[in-house]
Scaffold this active site. Structure first.
Site, PDB file in Angstrom:
ATOM      1  N   HIS B 113       0.855  -1.040   0.080  1.00 63.72           N
ATOM      2  CA  HIS B 113      -0.129   0.069   0.073  1.00 63.72           C
ATOM      3  C   HIS B 113       1.023   1.194  -0.092  1.00 63.72           C
ATOM      4  CE1 HIS B 113      -2.717   2.982   1.800  1.00 63.72           C
ATOM      5  NE2 HIS B 113      -3.640   2.318   1.363  1.00 63.72           N
ATOM      6  N   ASP B 190       2.724  -4.339   7.807  1.00 62.34           N
ATOM      7  CA  ASP B 190       1.826  -3.854   7.874  1.00 62.34           C
ATOM      8  C   ASP B 190       0.587  -4.798   7.751  1.00 62.34           C
ATOM      9  OD1 ASP B 190       0.195  -1.937   4.942  1.00 62.34           O
ATOM     10  OD2 ASP B 190      -0.598  -2.587   6.743  1.00 62.34           O
ATOM     11  N   GLN B 193      -4.443  -5.618   6.824  1.00 58.17           N
ATOM     12  CA  GLN B 193      -5.689  -6.724   6.255  1.00 58.17           C
ATOM     13  C   GLN B 193      -5.515  -8.272   6.714  1.00 58.17           C
ATOM     14  OE1 GLN B 193      -7.564  -5.284   4.375  1.00 58.17           O
ATOM     15  NE2 GLN B 193      -6.688  -3.271   3.757  1.00 58.17           N
ATOM     16  N   LYS B 216     -10.902  -0.900  10.320  1.00 57.68           N
ATOM     17  CA  LYS B 216     -10.911  -2.218   9.805  1.00 57.68           C
ATOM     18  C   LYS B 216     -11.337  -3.391  10.403  1.00 57.68           C
ATOM     19  CE  LYS B 216      -7.207  -0.513   6.305  1.00 57.68           C
ATOM     20  NZ  LYS B 216      -7.783   0.262   5.137  1.00 57.68           N
ATOM     21  N   CYS B 357      -4.749   2.329  -3.747  1.00 58.40           N
ATOM     22  CA  CYS B 357      -3.389   2.935  -3.215  1.00 58.40           C
ATOM     23  C   CYS B 357      -2.368   1.880  -3.419  1.00 58.40           C
ATOM     24  CB  CYS B 357      -3.552   3.279  -1.764  1.00 58.40           C
ATOM     25  SG  CYS B 357      -4.739   4.492  -1.553  1.00 58.40           S
TER      26      CYS B 357
END
Lengths: 167, 401
Positions: B113, B190, B193, B216, B357
């Site tokens: 991202h 990261d 997700q 999220k 992104c």
């Protein structure tokens, strides 16, 4: 039996909106479906076939000029461009604002390819290379316009080309 | 097994036939989280870590309890968990706080991202650090040898995504962490997700930093977390300093606090943090295993359906072995934005369109500069919704492309 085109030739094609239909083609289409009487048409009632010969000025009940355009800048497709959307439908319950089958025939005859999905209530076509979508709830959306002015003119052109398909 | 009908009643957004398939961007928020936040605003609305009066103490206690719950979700200690706005802020904090200098190397991947990519390009611009980008194939798979070659003794940090927000492909974090540590490098993940969708154990993964977004994972927007390994907390410089971050201040000196509070300058987003704590609680009660099983079932339906529709090009892994419930695809002859608009207008289905992104991935690997459509499933989606989506997509491909 009079054919559609024979009868259409006798219309002034003024699209005055007096009968409540947005265009003469829509009125004729409804006539052949048994949903419209020629008595409702100002021109046929007075048996006047020339635009300038009527004594009553028709009150337009529908307009092909877009009110209340919503501009989205930047355009989701391209950050240097603009998207513009307008809703022609003032009745929130009407979900069949356009007759896409008619739209496809007229557009295809005059302007190029229009892809339609009557099931989904969507039409897709291009005007001057700009992607345009029309929806059965009366919304028209143009993407990748250069600026607001360009978006306005693309919308106006698109609506004029769709006008015969307004129910 | 997840009781999806009961869970859906917790989400006030789900009504009027709305089908939300954009949880990758942000998830929906359930009533227990909303109520917990409103309870703060209604019953003990005061600042934290500052006042001596009972209500302020209660607010501080709830704030720190939230920290414990969120830390518990990823098997971290409370003093290793920093409350921030989102993953982007956490990634930026580490990029700016680990003391990068000219000549230091950073290893990242083409799947990242922008929030975990341009921060390193900026370090290269400003500080003269070197950035190495490990590529993947069209399915989103990496070759571990590429990481082994890229990471050297000069590598200061390896920063990778756990799950691609475009392809849904899983990155082999444990193996990459091992490579990084063997060569003396730090590793940051990261996990925006992954934390919302599967059981995450930072100790098992062996990572030094892990950033995730609260919004999220059924939390409110403006809530996120950063895990910093206990032994590293004092070595990372805070991004912002000010009130709440100091032990002592004089006319010409200041002494920064120890612990995660040093990274939380000023009045924190208190309601958001408390809401995030409740979200962590909500997900824990349902069970992360149940959530990932439910998503796996929906993902299988979606993948099988997408592969059968003529004209649809699915990006990323074509099996669910190393894949989550994120699907990117294109339909030949129709722009991704038109597909998204058509789904929204015809069937009230909400999906994302564009470059997500992740421009380097879209341009260099997938060759889809104009973007793709992305649909993602979560705990509140149903098989019926997946069927409606596939039917609408088939009609779009048949008639509008």
């Amino acid at each position: 039996m009079t054919s559609f085109y024979e009868l259409y030739r006798k219309f002034p094609k003024a699209d005055c909106g007096y009968c409540g239909n947005a265009s003469c083609v829509t009125a004729l289409r409804k006539y052949f479906m048994g949903k419209f009487s020629l008595d409702e048409c100002l021109y046929f009632k007075k048996q006047i076939y020339n635009k300038g010969d009527f004594t009553e000025k028709p009150t337009r009940k529908a307009s092909p000029f877009p009110p209340g355009i919503r501009y989205i800048s930047p355009c989701p497709s391209d950050s240097s461009m603009v998207t513009a959307e307008v809703s022609l439908n003032s009745s929130p319950d009407q979900i069949d604002y356009f007759d896409f089958i008619t739209a496809e025939k007229i557009f295809g005859y005059n302007y190029g390819v229009m892809k339609i999905s009557p099931t989904l209530g969507i039409a897709r076509f291009e005007v001057d290379g700009k992607a345009v979508m029309a929806f059965s709830d009366g919304r028209v959306l143009v993407r990748r316009a250069l600026d607001k002015k360009d978006a306005f003119w693309q919308l106006r052109t698109s609506i004029r080309r769709l006008w015969a398909a307004v129910n | 097994m997840l009781d999806v009908d009961s869970i859906r009643k917790d989400f006030p957004f789900i009504k009027n036939g709305r089908i939300y398939f954009d949880s990758t961007a942000t998830s929906l928020t359930p009533d227990p989280v909303l109520n917990k936040m409103l309870e703060y605003y209604r019953e003990y609305r005061s600042n934290v870590g500052r006042g001596i009066y009972k209500i302020s103490q209660l607010a501080t206690e709830e704030y720190e309890n939230a920290r414990k719950k969120v830390a518990g979700l990823i098997n971290a200690k409370p003093n290793e968990l920093v409350f921030l706005r989102n993953s982007s802020e956490g990634l930026n904090l580490v990029a700016n706080g680990i003391g990068l200098r000219r000549g230091d190397e950073i290893v990242t991947t083409i799947q990242e991202h922008h929030s975990n990519f341009i921060i390193w390009l900026r370090a290269k611009e400003r500080l003269g650090s070197d950035v190495k980008v490990v590529s993947c194939n069209k399915s989103g798979s990496f070759n571990l040898e590429d990481f082994d070659k890229s990471v050297t003794k000069k590598t200061k940090i390896v920063s990778v995504t756990h799950v691609s927000n475009v392809l849904g492909a899983l990155t082999p974090i444990k193996e990459i962490a091992k490579i990084a540590h063997e060569k003396g490098s730090l590793i940051m993940v990261d996990a925006a997700q992954s934390v919302p969708h599967m059981k995450i154990d930072v100790r098992d993964l062996g990572v030094d930093f892990l950033a995730f977004s609260g919004h999220k994972m059924c939390g409110p927007t403006g809530a996120g977390g950063l895990y910093i390994k206990e032994t590293l907390v004092e070595n990372v410089e805070p991004l912002c300093i000010g009130g709440g971050t100091i032990d002592d201040v004089g006319v010409d000196y200041y002494k920064i606090k120890k612990g995660p509070a040093k990274f939380e300058a000023g009045t924190p987003p208190i309601a958001e943090a408390i809401g995030l704590g409740e979200a962590a609680n909500y997900l824990s009660q349902i069970g992360m295993g149940n959530i990932s099983d439910h998503e796996h079932r929906l993902a299988k339906m979606m993948l099988d359906g997408l592969l059968q529709i003529r004209g649809v090009r699915v990006h990323g892994p074509l099996s669910l072995e190393n894949k989550t419930g994120i699907f990117s695809f294109n339909i030949s002859g129709i722009d991704s934005h038109d597909v998204a608009m058509a789904l929204d207008a015809s069937s009230n289905i909400m999906v994302r369109s564009g470059h997500h992104c992740a421009l380097p991935l879209m341009k260099e690997v997938l060759n889809e500069r104009a973007g793709s459509v992305r649909a993602s499933v979560y705990l509140y989606n149903t098989e019926e919704e997946v069927n409606t989506f596939l039917n609408a997509l088939e009609e779009i491909s048949k008639t509008l492309s």
